[in-house]
Design a protein around this motif. Structure first.
Motif, short mmCIF file in Angstrom:
data_model
loop_
_atom_site.label_atom_id
_atom_site.label_comp_id
_atom_site.label_asym_id
_atom_site.label_seq_id
_atom_site.Cartn_x
_atom_site.Cartn_y
_atom_site.Cartn_z
N ALA A 79 -24.67 9.30 0.69
CA ALA A 79 -24.96 8.30 -0.34
C ALA A 79 -23.79 8.15 -1.30
N LEU A 80 -23.11 9.27 -1.59
CA LEU A 80 -21.96 9.23 -2.48
C LEU A 80 -20.78 8.51 -1.83
N VAL A 81 -20.55 8.79 -0.56
CA VAL A 81 -19.42 8.19 0.15
C VAL A 81 -19.67 6.71 0.45
N GLU A 82 -20.90 6.38 0.88
CA GLU A 82 -21.21 5.01 1.31
C GLU A 82 -21.68 4.11 0.18
N LYS A 83 -22.00 4.68 -0.99
CA LYS A 83 -22.52 3.91 -2.13
C LYS A 83 -23.82 3.20 -1.78
N LYS A 84 -24.68 3.89 -1.03
CA LYS A 84 -25.96 3.32 -0.63
C LYS A 84 -27.09 4.21 -1.14
N PRO A 85 -28.33 3.67 -1.21
CA PRO A 85 -29.47 4.49 -1.67
C PRO A 85 -29.70 5.69 -0.75
N ARG A 86 -30.31 6.72 -1.30
CA ARG A 86 -30.63 7.92 -0.53
C ARG A 86 -31.57 7.56 0.62
N SER A 87 -31.27 8.06 1.81
CA SER A 87 -32.10 7.76 2.98
C SER A 87 -33.26 8.73 3.13
N ALA A 88 -33.28 9.81 2.34
CA ALA A 88 -34.36 10.80 2.38
C ALA A 88 -34.36 11.55 1.06
N SER A 89 -35.38 12.38 0.87
CA SER A 89 -35.50 13.17 -0.36
C SER A 89 -35.02 14.60 -0.11
N ASP A 112 -33.31 6.61 -4.09
CA ASP A 112 -32.51 6.75 -5.30
C ASP A 112 -31.07 6.32 -5.05
N HIS A 113 -30.43 5.83 -6.10
CA HIS A 113 -28.99 5.55 -6.02
C HIS A 113 -28.25 6.88 -6.06
N GLY A 114 -27.35 7.09 -5.11
CA GLY A 114 -26.67 8.38 -5.02
C GLY A 114 -25.32 8.40 -5.69
N GLU A 115 -25.17 9.26 -6.70
CA GLU A 115 -23.89 9.40 -7.39
C GLU A 115 -23.36 10.83 -7.32
N GLU A 116 -24.10 11.72 -6.63
CA GLU A 116 -23.70 13.13 -6.57
C GLU A 116 -23.99 13.71 -5.19
N MET A 117 -23.22 14.72 -4.81
CA MET A 117 -23.49 15.52 -3.63
C MET A 117 -23.62 16.97 -4.06
N TYR A 118 -24.04 17.84 -3.14
CA TYR A 118 -24.42 19.19 -3.55
C TYR A 118 -23.90 20.25 -2.58
N VAL A 119 -23.52 21.39 -3.15
CA VAL A 119 -23.17 22.58 -2.37
C VAL A 119 -24.16 23.67 -2.77
N ILE A 120 -24.80 24.30 -1.78
CA ILE A 120 -25.78 25.34 -2.08
C ILE A 120 -25.07 26.67 -2.30
#
Length: 207
Positions: free
Chosen positions: A66-76, A26-34
């Motif tokens: 993915a958000l910082v590098e503007k690259k597709p997600r490397s894992a799910s 997936d194209h990454g546009e978000e990161m997450y905090v649990i």
């Protein structure tokens, strides 16, 4: 880490167990905090199977590369229990870094640690010597999970075998075979508990 209440309300999402947060590729546009819950990061090993790379818990941050590098997600990323996550896009990330010094410091630590681990893993994968790969993996595992004693680090064999299969991509039989070589040449020893544990001796000058 302090989070402004309005930000919390506008950017928090709830997930049920086994919900996919994002998929590999997936194209990454978000990161997450649990905020609450647990999330597994899973990597495809074939069209029909996946491998769990790491499990994140309350307070952990993931998905930032993915958000910082503007690259597709490397894992799910998949929840393993009901979870509440703070979902951060790029504008919110920039705002948090600017307004929250604690968050900025945590991001720097996380990114530095992930780069270090990635470099270490690349070196291990590139190794053509399986014995070196097993021994380096064992030392890495012992440093994180082993029990420190005067004579060295004690490691539970069964736990390491499971870890090695997940992280080194080597079968249990191959790991056991290499460990027998190390036991015979004195690189490793059985601990006082017998064949349930191995002892990685302290190197000279490191006591």
């Amino acid at each position: 880490m302090r989070i402004n209440q309005s930000i919390y309300q506008n950017h928090v999402k709830n997930y049920k167990t086994e919900m996919v947060i994002f998929k590999e590729g997936d194209h990454g546009e978000e990161m997450y905090v649990i905020i609450e819950g647990e999330v597994e990061i899973r990597k495809r090993t074939s069209s029909a199977s996946t491998k769990t790379l790491i499990v994140f818990h309350k307070g952990d941050i993931f998905g930032e590369m993915a958000l910082v590098e503007k690259k597709p997600r490397s894992a799910s990323a998949v929840t393993t229990k009901p979870s509440r996550l703070l979902v951060m896009n790029e504008p919110l990330l920039e705002y948090m870094i600017e307004k929250n010094p604690d968050f900025a410091r945590k991001m720097i630590r996380i990114l530095s640690e992930r780069v270090r681990k990635a470099n270490s893993m690349i070196q291990s994968i590139m190794s053509t010597n399986q014995q070196s790969q097993v021994l380096n993996g064992l030392k890495s595992y012992a440093g994180e999970y082993g029990t420190s004693t005067f004579k060295g680090l004690r490691v539970n064999i069964a736990s390491f075998l499971k870890w090695a299969q997940d992280h080194l991509g080597i079968t249990e039989k191959e790991v056991q075979s290499n460990m027998q070589v190390f036991l015979k040449n004195g690189t490793l020893k059985y601990s006082a508990k017998g064949n349930e544990e191995i002892l990685i001796p302290v190197e000279p000058g490191k006591r």
